[in-house]
Write a protein that holds these residues in place. Structure first.
Motif, PDB file in Angstrom:
ATOM      1  N   PHE A 137      -0.103  10.869  -8.892  1.00 50.85           N
ATOM      2  CA  PHE A 137      -0.066  10.271  -7.554  1.00 50.85           C
ATOM      3  C   PHE A 137       1.364  10.308  -7.032  1.00 50.85           C
ATOM      4  N   LYS A 138       1.538  10.925  -5.872  1.00 52.08           N
ATOM      5  CA  LYS A 138       2.851  11.020  -5.244  1.00 52.08           C
ATOM      6  C   LYS A 138       2.791  10.375  -3.868  1.00 52.08           C
ATOM      7  N   ALA A 139       3.334   9.169  -3.764  1.00 46.75           N
ATOM      8  CA  ALA A 139       3.259   8.416  -2.513  1.00 46.75           C
ATOM      9  C   ALA A 139       4.077   9.093  -1.419  1.00 46.75           C
ATOM     10  N   GLU A 140       3.499   9.154  -0.225  1.00 45.63           N
ATOM     11  CA  GLU A 140       4.177   9.725   0.933  1.00 45.63           C
ATOM     12  C   GLU A 140       4.549   8.657   1.962  1.00 45.63           C
ATOM     13  N   TRP A 194       0.835  -1.196   0.000  1.00 44.53           N
ATOM     14  CA  TRP A 194       0.000   0.000   0.000  1.00 44.53           C
ATOM     15  C   TRP A 194       0.870   1.245   0.000  1.00 44.53           C
ATOM     16  N   GLN A 195       0.527   2.179  -0.849  1.00 41.75           N
ATOM     17  CA  GLN A 195       1.129   3.504  -0.843  1.00 41.75           C
ATOM     18  C   GLN A 195      -0.012   4.501  -0.626  1.00 41.75           C
ATOM     19  N   ILE A 196       0.217   5.486   0.255  1.00 41.04           N
ATOM     20  CA  ILE A 196      -0.828   6.473   0.499  1.00 41.04           C
ATOM     21  C   ILE A 196      -0.244   7.876   0.424  1.00 41.04           C
ATOM     22  N   SER A 197      -1.132   8.850   0.250  1.00 40.57           N
ATOM     23  CA  SER A 197      -0.713  10.246   0.167  1.00 40.57           C
ATOM     24  C   SER A 197      -1.864  11.147   0.608  1.00 40.57           C
TER      25      SER A 197
END
Length: 410
Positions: A198-201, A176-179
């Motif tokens: 989409f830029k994952a944080e 999972w990647q979230i932002s």
């Protein structure tokens, strides 16, 4: 001696009727539901390792715990008319809706595909039991439990939801990647609602038994790392005020049929000659104002029954089939004293004070005290324990049984 692993399906327990709201839960990483709602709900994400401890305990015993529903079973569900399902493929992106022919669903060893099955709480008891864990959140907010099963690399692309969601890993691993990005614009050239940028944080890999909670509008992207990866998503509905008020007004309009005095015709014996014939008459406006005050349409309590009825409506795909050999009123009454009566898996029941609404209908109108109390138990506890009930004949309880909304527990 050769070592081996036992693969057993996880059997989720039914939550107790009285949830311990102020005690720590493993499901939330050792905090209570009360603390979760104060600190995280609708506010910020929460990652919980070992949210379902049974998976870690099984691993310590050299056993492998699998999803409560096998991949083969999920494929069979996707082929049924009464199950809402979708198939997503990547490279290029494509989306198709079920029911599917079995041969149209990729084999588990294929990559970059995801099968999504909505409302599984209505089709499998394990999914219904998982939902029971979340009854510290009002039933009116609950939408359903969706299961996704995917091949390696499968996902639905980076996206955001307008509702709260709990993502429970049940089989295999998912990255999972979230932002918290503000740019939520979508790519207009794709068949799915995929974010244009989409830029994952943050990034995590969830193992079976882990859970990720996301509030609304958190951008996220989940990618399956193992064959047959299963993620169970508990989602919550978030209707607009426009939707709620429209439904409330519509039901108020329907209720006007039961007010005979509104059949009276408008009369205007005091109307004077006017030089502005094109204007709506002041006399008409005054009389309508009087009627509105009499109906108390400016008070919220007149809207709430219609809104509660609306929120208690079953999903559009719900299908109820009454008993093939229905019990007579006498047999039904006798059974109430011997067996538990429970809502059908697709039935929705909500309460507004002492009023109970089932599948969009007010079940209290014209009912005896016994029937009213029975419905209150069904609403609060989702079960009616064996008891003697007076006035069963022509009651809303018996009618709901005939309609298939209520069933006796086997």
């Amino acid at each position: 001696m050769t070592s081996f692993y036992l693969s057993n399906p996880y059997q989720p327990p039914q939550a107790p009727q009285n949830l311990p709201l102020n005690e720590p839960w493993a499901l939330f990483g050792g905090i209570s539901p009360d603390l979760f709602m104060k600190q995280y709900w609708h506010k910020k994400p929460l990652l919980v390792r070992g949210a379902i401890p049974a998976f870690a305990l099984a691993a310590q015993s050299d056993e492998s715990l699998d999803s409560p529903i096998s991949g083969d079973e999920l494929v069979k569900f996707a082929c049924q008319d009464n199950v809402e399902s979708r198939l997503v493929k990547a490279g290029p992106w494509s989306l198709s809706s079920g029911p599917f022919a079995k041969k149209s669903i990729p084999s588990f060893d294929k990559s970059h595909w995801t099968l999504l099955l909505q409302g599984m709480e209505a089709h499998h008891p394990a999914a219904a039991k998982i939902l029971s864990w979340f009854r510290f959140i009002p039933d009116a907010r609950l939408d359903d439990l969706m299961i996704s099963i995917a091949g390696v690399g499968g996902g639905v692309g980076p996206h955001f939801d307008s509702y709260d969601v709990f993502l429970i890993q049940m089989s295999g691993r998912r990255q999972w990647q979230i932002s918290k990005q503000k740019d939520l614009s979508l790519n207009p050239n794709l068949p799915l609602k995929i974010l244009q940028r989409f830029k994952a944080e943050h990034e995590w890999v969830l193992e079976p038994g882990d859970m990720l909670y996301l509030p609304p509008h958190i951008a996220h992207d989940g990618v399956a790392l193992d064959t047959g990866c299963q993620t169970w998503s508990v989602g919550f509905r978030s209707p607009s005020f426009k939707e709620l008020l429209q439904e409330g007004l519509w039901r108020i309009a329907e209720s006007l049929e039961n007010i005979p005095e509104l059949e009276q015709k408008f009369t205007d014996p005091m109307q004077r000659a006017t030089a502005s014939a094109e204007q709506l008459p002041e006399e008409l406006i005054k009389q309508i104002e009087v009627k509105l005050r009499q109906l108390k349409l400016d008070q919220v309590e007149h809207f709430l029954p219609g809104i509660t009825a609306y929120l208690s409506e079953p999903k559009q795909q719900a299908y109820f089939d009454g008993p093939s050999k229905p019990l007579s009123v006498g047999q039904f009454s006798k059974n109430l004293g011997l067996k538990k009566l429970i809502p059908h898996a697709q039935t929705r029941i909500l309460s507004l004070g002492n009023e109970v609404f089932c599948n969009g209908e007010n079940m209290n109108q014209g009912q005896t005290k016994d029937i009213t109390k029975a419905w209150q138990s069904l609403s609060a506890e989702k079960v009616l324990s064996p008891r003697k009930i007076q006035g069963v004949a022509r009651s809303s309880l018996y009618e709901a049984y005939i309609a298939g909304w209520l069933i006796f527990e086997s």
